[in-house]
Design a protein around this motif. Structure first.
Motif, mmCIF file in Angstrom:
data_model
loop_
_atom_site.group_PDB
_atom_site.id
_atom_site.type_symbol
_atom_site.label_atom_id
_atom_site.label_comp_id
_atom_site.label_asym_id
_atom_site.label_seq_id
_atom_site.Cartn_x
_atom_site.Cartn_y
_atom_site.Cartn_z
ATOM 1 N N ILE A 1 -12.482 16.394 -13.666
ATOM 2 C CA ILE A 1 -11.722 16.261 -14.907
ATOM 3 C C ILE A 1 -11.732 14.786 -15.273
ATOM 4 N N LYS A 2 -12.148 14.509 -16.489
ATOM 5 C CA LYS A 2 -12.317 13.126 -16.919
ATOM 6 C C LYS A 2 -11.356 12.796 -18.057
ATOM 7 N N GLY A 3 -10.963 11.525 -18.126
ATOM 8 C CA GLY A 3 -10.076 11.083 -19.186
ATOM 9 C C GLY A 3 -9.940 9.573 -19.160
ATOM 10 N N THR A 4 -9.001 9.070 -19.950
ATOM 11 C CA THR A 4 -8.774 7.634 -20.086
ATOM 12 C C THR A 4 -7.346 7.306 -19.670
ATOM 13 N N ILE A 5 -7.182 6.210 -18.929
ATOM 14 C CA ILE A 5 -5.866 5.772 -18.495
ATOM 15 C C ILE A 5 -5.579 4.387 -19.074
ATOM 16 N N PRO A 6 -4.424 4.191 -19.721
ATOM 17 C CA PRO A 6 -4.097 2.867 -20.259
ATOM 18 C C PRO A 6 -4.074 1.806 -19.166
ATOM 19 N N GLY A 7 -4.510 0.604 -19.518
ATOM 20 C CA GLY A 7 -4.579 -0.478 -18.549
ATOM 21 C C GLY A 7 -3.252 -0.780 -17.885
ATOM 22 N N ALA A 8 -2.148 -0.650 -18.620
ATOM 23 C CA ALA A 8 -0.838 -0.981 -18.065
ATOM 24 C C ALA A 8 -0.512 -0.119 -16.850
ATOM 25 N N ASN A 9 -0.878 1.158 -16.887
ATOM 26 C CA ASN A 9 -0.602 2.049 -15.754
ATOM 27 C C ASN A 9 -1.364 1.616 -14.513
ATOM 28 N N VAL A 10 -2.605 1.188 -14.698
ATOM 29 C CA VAL A 10 -3.439 0.759 -13.571
ATOM 30 C C VAL A 10 -2.954 -0.576 -13.019
ATOM 31 N N VAL A 11 -2.650 -1.516 -13.890
ATOM 32 C CA VAL A 11 -2.207 -2.838 -13.456
ATOM 33 C C VAL A 11 -0.871 -2.756 -12.722
ATOM 34 N N ASP A 12 0.039 -1.930 -13.212
ATOM 35 C CA ASP A 12 1.337 -1.786 -12.548
ATOM 36 C C ASP A 12 1.181 -1.265 -11.116
ATOM 37 N N LEU A 13 0.138 -0.476 -10.868
ATOM 38 C CA LEU A 13 -0.072 0.087 -9.537
ATOM 39 C C LEU A 13 -0.855 -0.849 -8.629
ATOM 40 N N PHE A 14 -1.961 -1.391 -9.129
ATOM 41 C CA PHE A 14 -2.867 -2.169 -8.288
ATOM 42 C C PHE A 14 -2.667 -3.692 -8.403
ATOM 43 N N LEU A 15 -1.867 -4.128 -9.372
ATOM 44 C CA LEU A 15 -1.584 -5.554 -9.598
ATOM 45 C C LEU A 15 -2.806 -6.357 -10.005
ATOM 46 N N ILE A 16 -3.877 -5.690 -10.416
ATOM 47 C CA ILE A 16 -5.040 -6.377 -10.967
ATOM 48 C C ILE A 16 -5.538 -5.577 -12.164
ATOM 49 N N GLY A 17 -6.267 -6.256 -13.051
ATOM 50 C CA GLY A 17 -6.855 -5.568 -14.192
ATOM 51 C C GLY A 17 -6.374 -6.116 -15.516
ATOM 52 N N PRO B 1 0.808 -1.234 0.000
ATOM 53 C CA PRO B 1 0.000 0.000 0.000
ATOM 54 C C PRO B 1 0.833 1.273 0.000
ATOM 55 N N ALA B 2 2.078 1.205 0.458
ATOM 56 C CA ALA B 2 2.928 2.394 0.432
ATOM 57 C C ALA B 2 3.205 2.851 -1.001
ATOM 58 N N THR B 3 3.105 1.916 -1.951
ATOM 59 C CA THR B 3 3.358 2.258 -3.354
ATOM 60 C C THR B 3 2.390 3.321 -3.846
ATOM 61 N N LEU B 4 1.213 3.391 -3.236
ATOM 62 C CA LEU B 4 0.243 4.413 -3.633
ATOM 63 C C LEU B 4 0.820 5.820 -3.512
ATOM 64 N N PHE B 5 1.839 5.988 -2.664
ATOM 65 C CA PHE B 5 2.384 7.320 -2.400
ATOM 66 C C PHE B 5 3.765 7.513 -3.014
ATOM 67 N N SER B 6 4.118 6.619 -3.935
ATOM 68 C CA SER B 6 5.326 6.831 -4.730
ATOM 69 C C SER B 6 5.082 7.982 -5.699
ATOM 70 N N THR B 7 6.062 8.886 -5.823
ATOM 71 C CA THR B 7 5.862 10.046 -6.684
ATOM 72 C C THR B 7 5.983 9.715 -8.165
ATOM 73 N N ASP B 8 6.645 8.602 -8.503
ATOM 74 C CA ASP B 8 6.833 8.292 -9.917
ATOM 75 C C ASP B 8 5.979 7.136 -10.423
ATOM 76 N N ARG B 9 5.455 6.307 -9.504
ATOM 77 C CA ARG B 9 4.630 5.174 -9.955
ATOM 78 C C ARG B 9 3.428 4.922 -9.051
ATOM 79 N N GLY B 10 3.082 5.914 -8.231
ATOM 80 C CA GLY B 10 1.960 5.769 -7.328
ATOM 81 C C GLY B 10 0.674 6.349 -7.880
ATOM 82 N N LEU B 11 -0.255 6.622 -6.970
ATOM 83 C CA LEU B 11 -1.568 7.126 -7.375
ATOM 84 C C LEU B 11 -1.455 8.436 -8.136
ATOM 85 N N SER B 12 -0.557 9.314 -7.714
ATOM 86 C CA SER B 12 -0.446 10.616 -8.380
ATOM 87 C C SER B 12 0.044 10.489 -9.823
ATOM 88 N N SER B 13 0.751 9.403 -10.134
ATOM 89 C CA SER B 13 1.244 9.234 -11.507
ATOM 90 C C SER B 13 0.110 9.036 -12.497
#
Length: 235
Positions: A167-183, A131-143
């Motif tokens: 603000i709405k938009g689209t995020i590639p699946g790879a970015n989400v999977v790398d963070l949450f490990l699912i998807g 869960p600490a990864t969520l607060f990584s500045t380069d690969r966390g939630l803010s990325s």
């Protein structure tokens, strides 16, 4: 003594020309400052998250399959450098549970069902990210804010006493999977961000194939209490 109309007009024109009077016109179309674009506002919100010593986080979900394993809800504190303490709720190794968790310095401890005290774990063994990864500045939630494609400003919504701009938009699946490990890595996710007038990120809602192609679930993260003093230490 009355001043002739022509003379009065000439005097007024002279004053305007020499800057001795404030002369304006109803037709003054001088442009004001250009408002920031949605992408610029997302970048500003990322900077605020990354600069905050600590942030309070709440996680919720909807549309999660009944037989799915993983985190479905949570509440805790994140900090920089990346650290986390709080409680995660979900199904872990087939067991529904509320798990107290601490992550700091690249190590994770959890209070697991049937085991006394806090025990050091490998979160990947339970199918969940650190869960600490969520607060990584380069690969966390803010990325995810700066990874958002084609962002557009949406409606304003009320969040308690605040009014947020979406603000709405689209995020590639790879970015989400790398963070949450699912998807679905080859899919895409619809993102809705809620920003305050000061561009402080308040909400992130991600909808898409978290549990494989053809599925649709939503995870919502709420962030607040930026900078509140928090201590996160090894148990």
């Amino acid at each position: 003594m009355r001043i002739p109309v022509k003379l009065a007009a000439a005097l007024l024109a002279a004053l305007c020309a020499t800057g001795l009077a404030a002369c304006t016109s109803d037709g003054d179309n001088t442009p004001g400052p250009t408002p920031p674009s949605p992408a610029q506002r997302l970048a500003a919100a990322k900077a605020k998250v990354d600069e905050a010593p600590s942030v309070h986080l709440e996680l919720d979900s909807s549309g999660v399959p009944k037989d799915a394993s993983g985190v479905t809800a949570g509440d805790g504190w994140g900090a920089h450098p990346p650290a986390f303490k709080g409680t995660l709720k979900g199904v872990f190794s087939g067991i529904p549970a509320d798990v107290e968790i601490i992550s700091t310095g690249g190590e994770v401890w959890a209070k697991l069902p049937l085991f006394p005290g806090m025990n050091k774990i490998d979160p990947k063994a339970f199918g969940v990210p650190d869960p600490a990864t969520l607060f990584s500045t380069d690969r966390g939630l803010s990325s995810l804010l700066t990874a958002t494609q084609s962002p557009v400003e949406g409606e304003q919504v009320r969040n308690g006493s605040e009014v947020l701009t979406t603000i709405k938009g689209t995020i590639p699946g790879a970015n989400v999977v790398d963070l949450f490990l699912i998807g679905d890595r080859n899919g895409s996710f619809q993102a809705t961000f809620g920003l305050t007038d000061a561009d402080e990120l308040r909400q992130v809602a991600l909808t898409g194939p978290f549990f494989g192609s053809g599925t649709s679930s939503t995870y919502t993260v709420t962030l607040d209490q930026y900078g509140t003093p928090v201590t996160i230490e090894k148990p």
